[in-house]
Design a protein around this motif. Structure first.
Motif, PDB file in Angstrom:
ATOM      1  N   LYS A   1      21.463  36.097  49.811  1.00 63.19           N
ATOM      2  CA  LYS A   1      20.634  36.988  49.022  1.00 63.19           C
ATOM      3  C   LYS A   1      21.422  38.276  48.789  1.00 63.19           C
ATOM      4  O   LYS A   1      22.116  38.750  49.692  1.00 63.19           O
ATOM      5  CB  LYS A   1      19.328  37.306  49.744  1.00 63.19           C
ATOM      6  N   VAL A   2      21.302  38.828  47.578  1.00 64.99           N
ATOM      7  CA  VAL A   2      22.003  40.062  47.258  1.00 64.99           C
ATOM      8  C   VAL A   2      21.031  41.054  46.624  1.00 64.99           C
ATOM      9  O   VAL A   2      20.090  40.667  45.934  1.00 64.99           O
ATOM     10  CB  VAL A   2      23.200  39.823  46.306  1.00 64.99           C
ATOM     11  N   ALA A   3      21.251  42.333  46.871  1.00 65.29           N
ATOM     12  CA  ALA A   3      20.443  43.379  46.257  1.00 65.29           C
ATOM     13  C   ALA A   3      20.973  43.650  44.858  1.00 65.29           C
ATOM     14  O   ALA A   3      22.185  43.643  44.637  1.00 65.29           O
ATOM     15  CB  ALA A   3      20.499  44.646  47.106  1.00 65.29           C
ATOM     16  N   LYS A   4      20.048  43.869  43.918  1.00 67.66           N
ATOM     17  CA  LYS A   4      20.435  44.154  42.541  1.00 67.66           C
ATOM     18  C   LYS A   4      19.736  45.434  42.095  1.00 67.66           C
ATOM     19  O   LYS A   4      18.656  45.763  42.575  1.00 67.66           O
ATOM     20  CB  LYS A   4      20.014  43.010  41.615  1.00 67.66           C
ATOM     21  N   PHE A   5      20.356  46.141  41.173  1.00 68.78           N
ATOM     22  CA  PHE A   5      19.755  47.328  40.576  1.00 68.78           C
ATOM     23  C   PHE A   5      19.928  47.247  39.072  1.00 68.78           C
ATOM     24  O   PHE A   5      21.015  46.979  38.583  1.00 68.78           O
ATOM     25  CB  PHE A   5      20.424  48.607  41.096  1.00 68.78           C
ATOM     26  N   LYS A   6      18.835  47.468  38.349  1.00 69.22           N
ATOM     27  CA  LYS A   6      18.888  47.507  36.888  1.00 69.22           C
ATOM     28  C   LYS A   6      18.419  48.887  36.463  1.00 69.22           C
ATOM     29  O   LYS A   6      17.295  49.297  36.767  1.00 69.22           O
ATOM     30  CB  LYS A   6      17.993  46.436  36.274  1.00 69.22           C
ATOM     31  N   ALA A   7      19.284  49.618  35.794  1.00 75.62           N
ATOM     32  CA  ALA A   7      18.964  50.977  35.375  1.00 75.62           C
ATOM     33  C   ALA A   7      17.825  50.977  34.352  1.00 75.62           C
ATOM     34  O   ALA A   7      17.763  50.122  33.478  1.00 75.62           O
ATOM     35  CB  ALA A   7      20.201  51.642  34.774  1.00 75.62           C
ATOM     36  N   GLY A   8      16.954  51.976  34.478  1.00 75.18           N
ATOM     37  CA  GLY A   8      15.874  52.149  33.529  1.00 75.18           C
ATOM     38  C   GLY A   8      16.392  52.802  32.248  1.00 75.18           C
ATOM     39  O   GLY A   8      17.515  53.295  32.174  1.00 75.18           O
ATOM     40  N   ALA A   9      15.531  52.874  31.246  1.00 78.47           N
ATOM     41  CA  ALA A   9      15.920  53.395  29.932  1.00 78.47           C
ATOM     42  C   ALA A   9      16.356  54.853  29.998  1.00 78.47           C
ATOM     43  O   ALA A   9      17.355  55.236  29.385  1.00 78.47           O
ATOM     44  CB  ALA A   9      14.774  53.229  28.943  1.00 78.47           C
ATOM     45  N   GLU A  10      15.625  55.684  30.728  1.00 74.41           N
ATOM     46  CA  GLU A  10      15.963  57.113  30.819  1.00 74.41           C
ATOM     47  C   GLU A  10      17.309  57.322  31.501  1.00 74.41           C
ATOM     48  O   GLU A  10      18.115  58.153  31.059  1.00 74.41           O
ATOM     49  CB  GLU A  10      14.867  57.883  31.522  1.00 74.41           C
ATOM     50  N   LEU A  11      17.554  56.592  32.581  1.00 73.22           N
ATOM     51  CA  LEU A  11      18.832  56.718  33.296  1.00 73.22           C
ATOM     52  C   LEU A  11      19.975  56.221  32.410  1.00 73.22           C
ATOM     53  O   LEU A  11      21.024  56.873  32.321  1.00 73.22           O
ATOM     54  CB  LEU A  11      18.803  55.939  34.607  1.00 73.22           C
ATOM     55  N   ALA A  12      19.764  55.097  31.750  1.00 73.37           N
ATOM     56  CA  ALA A  12      20.799  54.549  30.871  1.00 73.37           C
ATOM     57  C   ALA A  12      21.128  55.520  29.736  1.00 73.37           C
ATOM     58  O   ALA A  12      22.284  55.689  29.368  1.00 73.37           O
ATOM     59  CB  ALA A  12      20.342  53.209  30.309  1.00 73.37           C
ATOM     60  N   ALA A  13      20.096  56.202  29.212  1.00 74.51           N
ATOM     61  CA  ALA A  13      20.315  57.159  28.123  1.00 74.51           C
ATOM     62  C   ALA A  13      21.102  58.375  28.625  1.00 74.51           C
ATOM     63  O   ALA A  13      21.936  58.923  27.892  1.00 74.51           O
ATOM     64  CB  ALA A  13      18.984  57.594  27.539  1.00 74.51           C
ATOM     65  N   LYS A  14      20.842  58.825  29.847  1.00 73.96           N
ATOM     66  CA  LYS A  14      21.585  59.979  30.406  1.00 73.96           C
ATOM     67  C   LYS A  14      23.052  59.657  30.613  1.00 73.96           C
ATOM     68  O   LYS A  14      23.916  60.509  30.500  1.00 73.96           O
ATOM     69  CB  LYS A  14      20.975  60.419  31.740  1.00 73.96           C
ATOM     70  N   ILE A  15      23.344  58.410  30.960  1.00 72.70           N
ATOM     71  CA  ILE A  15      24.722  58.012  31.259  1.00 72.70           C
ATOM     72  C   ILE A  15      25.559  57.938  29.989  1.00 72.70           C
ATOM     73  O   ILE A  15      26.743  58.226  29.998  1.00 72.70           O
ATOM     74  CB  ILE A  15      24.742  56.666  32.012  1.00 72.70           C
ATOM     75  N   LYS A  16      24.931  57.548  28.882  1.00 77.31           N
ATOM     76  CA  LYS A  16      25.682  57.371  27.619  1.00 77.31           C
ATOM     77  C   LYS A  16      26.264  58.631  27.133  1.00 77.31           C
ATOM     78  O   LYS A  16      26.163  59.674  27.178  1.00 77.31           O
ATOM     79  CB  LYS A  16      24.785  56.775  26.547  1.00 77.31           C
TER      80      LYS A  16
END
Length: 90
Positions: free
Chosen positions: A75-90
């Motif tokens: 089993k592995v932990a996964k993280f999927k960025a939300g829309a607001e976080l993804a927009a800040k990174i761009k």
């Protein structure tokens, strides 16, 4: 940024002591870890979603010896960025 830097940033932004910020951060990390260990998904709206995924068993190749090896399922932990976080990174 490491954990100490994050604690300092939380303390400064929230106007609390570093000890209180450390307790709060440790509580958040502990609760997310416990939820994932129980098989739950943790969704922080705007930030992202933590979940657990099952990786199946498979065959791999040892790069040093070129021999086939079996890699067990896990089993592995996964993280999927939300829309607001993804927009800040761009």
């Amino acid at each position: 940024m490491n954990k100490a830097d994050l604690i300092n940033a939380i303390a400064a932004e929230a106007g609390v002591s570093k000890a209180e910020a450390k307790k709060a951060l440790d509580a958040v990390i502990s609760n997310i870890s416990n939820a994932l260990a129980a098989g739950d998904k943790v969704a922080l709206v705007g930030f992202g979603t933590f979940s657990v995924s099952e990786r199946g068993a498979r065959e791999g190749i040892n790069p040093a010896t070129k021999q086939k090896i079996s890699i067990p399922a896990k089993k592995v932990a996964k993280f999927k960025a939300g829309a607001e976080l993804a927009a800040k990174i761009k």
